[in-house]
Design an enzyme around this catalytic site. Sequence first.
Site, PDB file in Angstrom:
ATOM      1  N   ASN A   7       0.428  -0.955   0.509  1.00 32.38           N
ATOM      2  CA  ASN A   7      -0.112   0.031   0.073  1.00 32.38           C
ATOM      3  C   ASN A   7       0.687   1.274   0.016  1.00 32.38           C
ATOM      4  O   ASN A   7       1.543   1.530   1.254  1.00 32.38           O
ATOM      5  CB  ASN A   7      -0.688  -0.444   1.084  1.00 32.38           C
ATOM      6  N   TRP A   8       1.104   1.481  -1.038  1.00 31.18           N
ATOM      7  CA  TRP A   8       2.045   3.129  -1.303  1.00 31.18           C
ATOM      8  C   TRP A   8       1.729   4.488  -1.138  1.00 31.18           C
ATOM      9  O   TRP A   8       2.020   4.925  -0.553  1.00 31.18           O
ATOM     10  CB  TRP A   8       2.497   2.839  -2.574  1.00 31.18           C
ATOM     11  N   LYS A   9       0.358   4.163   0.113  1.00 24.64           N
ATOM     12  CA  LYS A   9      -0.456   5.714   0.706  1.00 24.64           C
ATOM     13  C   LYS A   9      -0.092   6.761   0.090  1.00 24.64           C
ATOM     14  O   LYS A   9      -0.453   6.562  -1.292  1.00 24.64           O
ATOM     15  CB  LYS A   9      -0.004   5.995   1.914  1.00 24.64           C
ATOM     16  N   HIS A  85      -9.378   1.449   5.266  1.00 22.32           N
ATOM     17  CA  HIS A  85      -7.875   1.405   5.949  1.00 22.32           C
ATOM     18  C   HIS A  85      -8.079   2.679   6.966  1.00 22.32           C
ATOM     19  O   HIS A  85      -9.189   3.187   6.729  1.00 22.32           O
ATOM     20  CB  HIS A  85      -7.163   1.593   4.759  1.00 22.32           C
ATOM     21  N   GLU A  87      -6.835   4.389   8.252  1.00 21.75           N
ATOM     22  CA  GLU A  87      -6.217   5.711   7.865  1.00 21.75           C
ATOM     23  C   GLU A  87      -7.762   6.527   6.720  1.00 21.75           C
ATOM     24  O   GLU A  87      -7.650   7.506   7.153  1.00 21.75           O
ATOM     25  CB  GLU A  87      -5.188   6.251   6.730  1.00 21.75           C
ATOM     26  N   GLU A 154      -5.480  -5.048  10.138  1.00 17.37           N
ATOM     27  CA  GLU A 154      -4.206  -4.340  10.774  1.00 17.37           C
ATOM     28  C   GLU A 154      -4.454  -3.918  12.209  1.00 17.37           C
ATOM     29  O   GLU A 154      -5.638  -2.618  12.302  1.00 17.37           O
ATOM     30  CB  GLU A 154      -5.178  -3.262   9.427  1.00 17.37           C
ATOM     31  N   GLY A 160       2.683   1.840  10.792  1.00 16.87           N
ATOM     32  CA  GLY A 160       3.855   2.999  10.312  1.00 16.87           C
ATOM     33  C   GLY A 160       3.871   3.001  11.966  1.00 16.87           C
ATOM     34  O   GLY A 160       4.541   4.175  12.105  1.00 16.87           O
ATOM     35  N   SER A 196       3.764  -2.315   9.961  1.00 11.00           N
ATOM     36  CA  SER A 196       4.677  -2.951  10.699  1.00 11.00           C
ATOM     37  C   SER A 196       5.834  -3.872  10.190  1.00 11.00           C
ATOM     38  O   SER A 196       6.621  -5.093  10.465  1.00 11.00           O
ATOM     39  CB  SER A 196       5.236  -2.655  11.925  1.00 11.00           C
ATOM     40  N   GLY A 217       3.137  -1.270   4.560  1.00  4.07           N
ATOM     41  CA  GLY A 217       3.169  -0.017   3.635  1.00  4.07           C
ATOM     42  C   GLY A 217       4.166   0.380   3.443  1.00  4.07           C
ATOM     43  O   GLY A 217       5.167  -0.188   2.680  1.00  4.07           O
ATOM     44  N   GLY A 218       5.452   0.636   4.408  1.00  5.81           N
ATOM     45  CA  GLY A 218       6.680   1.692   4.042  1.00  5.81           C
ATOM     46  C   GLY A 218       6.894   0.596   3.488  1.00  5.81           C
ATOM     47  O   GLY A 218       8.229   1.495   2.940  1.00  5.81           O
TER      48      GLY A 218
HETATM   49  P1  PGA Z   1       2.730   0.476   7.622  1.00  9.39           P
HETATM   50  O1  PGA Z   1       1.396   0.248   7.396  1.00  9.39           O
HETATM   51  O2  PGA Z   1       3.501  -1.233   6.729  1.00  9.39           O
HETATM   52  O3  PGA Z   1       3.738   1.081   7.212  1.00  9.39           O
HETATM   53  O4  PGA Z   1       2.784  -0.044   8.905  1.00  9.39           O
HETATM   54  C1  PGA Z   1       0.505  -1.093   6.321  1.00  9.39           C
HETATM   55  C2  PGA Z   1      -1.124  -0.293   6.428  1.00  9.39           C
HETATM   56  O5  PGA Z   1      -1.248   0.891   6.193  1.00  9.39           O
HETATM   57  O6  PGA Z   1      -0.866  -1.133   4.939  1.00  9.39           O
END
Ligand code: PGA
Length: 234
Positions: A7-9, A85, A87, A154, A160, A196, A217-218
């Site tokens: 997930n590149w956000k 998600h 966010e 999640e 994050g 994470s 994510g990251g």
């Molecule tokens: P993260 O994000 O791997 O940076 O913790 C996960 C996500 O939001 O899907």
Amino acid sequence: MKIIAGNWKMNGSRSALKEMVSGLQSLETNHTIILCVPYTMLGLESGRINIGAQDVSAHTHGAYTGEVSAQMIADTGAKYVIVGHSERRGYHNETHNTVRNKASAALSNGLIPIICVGETMEEKQAGKTMAVIESGVRESIPSDVNTPIIIAYEPRWAIGAGLTPTDAEIADAHALIAKTLSEMGLSGTPILYGASVKGSNAAEIMSIPNVDGVLVGGASLKCDDFIPIITSVK
Ligand code: PGA
């Protein structure tokens, strides 16, 4: 075979996607690789990577400035879309009802929704983790599903943050999700873990029962971080 989804956000660029596509091209793996990218990167050549969006409108068309419909996403060749998600739930006040409507819109247009559920730190501390997960699953999934969906667990407090639950906590959460899905007539639905995930913990996390893959994510932004996650899992 696992599902490794990124997930590149709100990160990356069209050239960064091109780099990732060529970086993964010669990788030998049977895993399903998905990258959920910003709308502006949909429709680009993606080689072996399956492309998804990160959100979708619940509406079909019309006067909804700034929104993008499931049909428009499907029209780019994308196959997946993340819904609900953390966010989106947190910054845009999306409820289970909103998420369910978005998942329905995705399904009606041949997209596979990756439906996210998980508890906040406040809910965890109040001992509500299991209840929040179960109601998230029951209320965020449309009632008439007859094509594939994916669930992502999640823990919202861990996203994050460089934090992860214990293996036992992940196992309990995934077992509950699998049981709930089976009661809903959806057994066999893949359940991803997200928050994470990195090269150093991906293999261990994916060896936990009922963990069918990860949502990253990251660590999905750069080949050097993403490839070790894919190659660490046999
Ligand atoms: P993260 O994000 O791997 O940076 O913790 C996960 C996500 O939001 O899907």
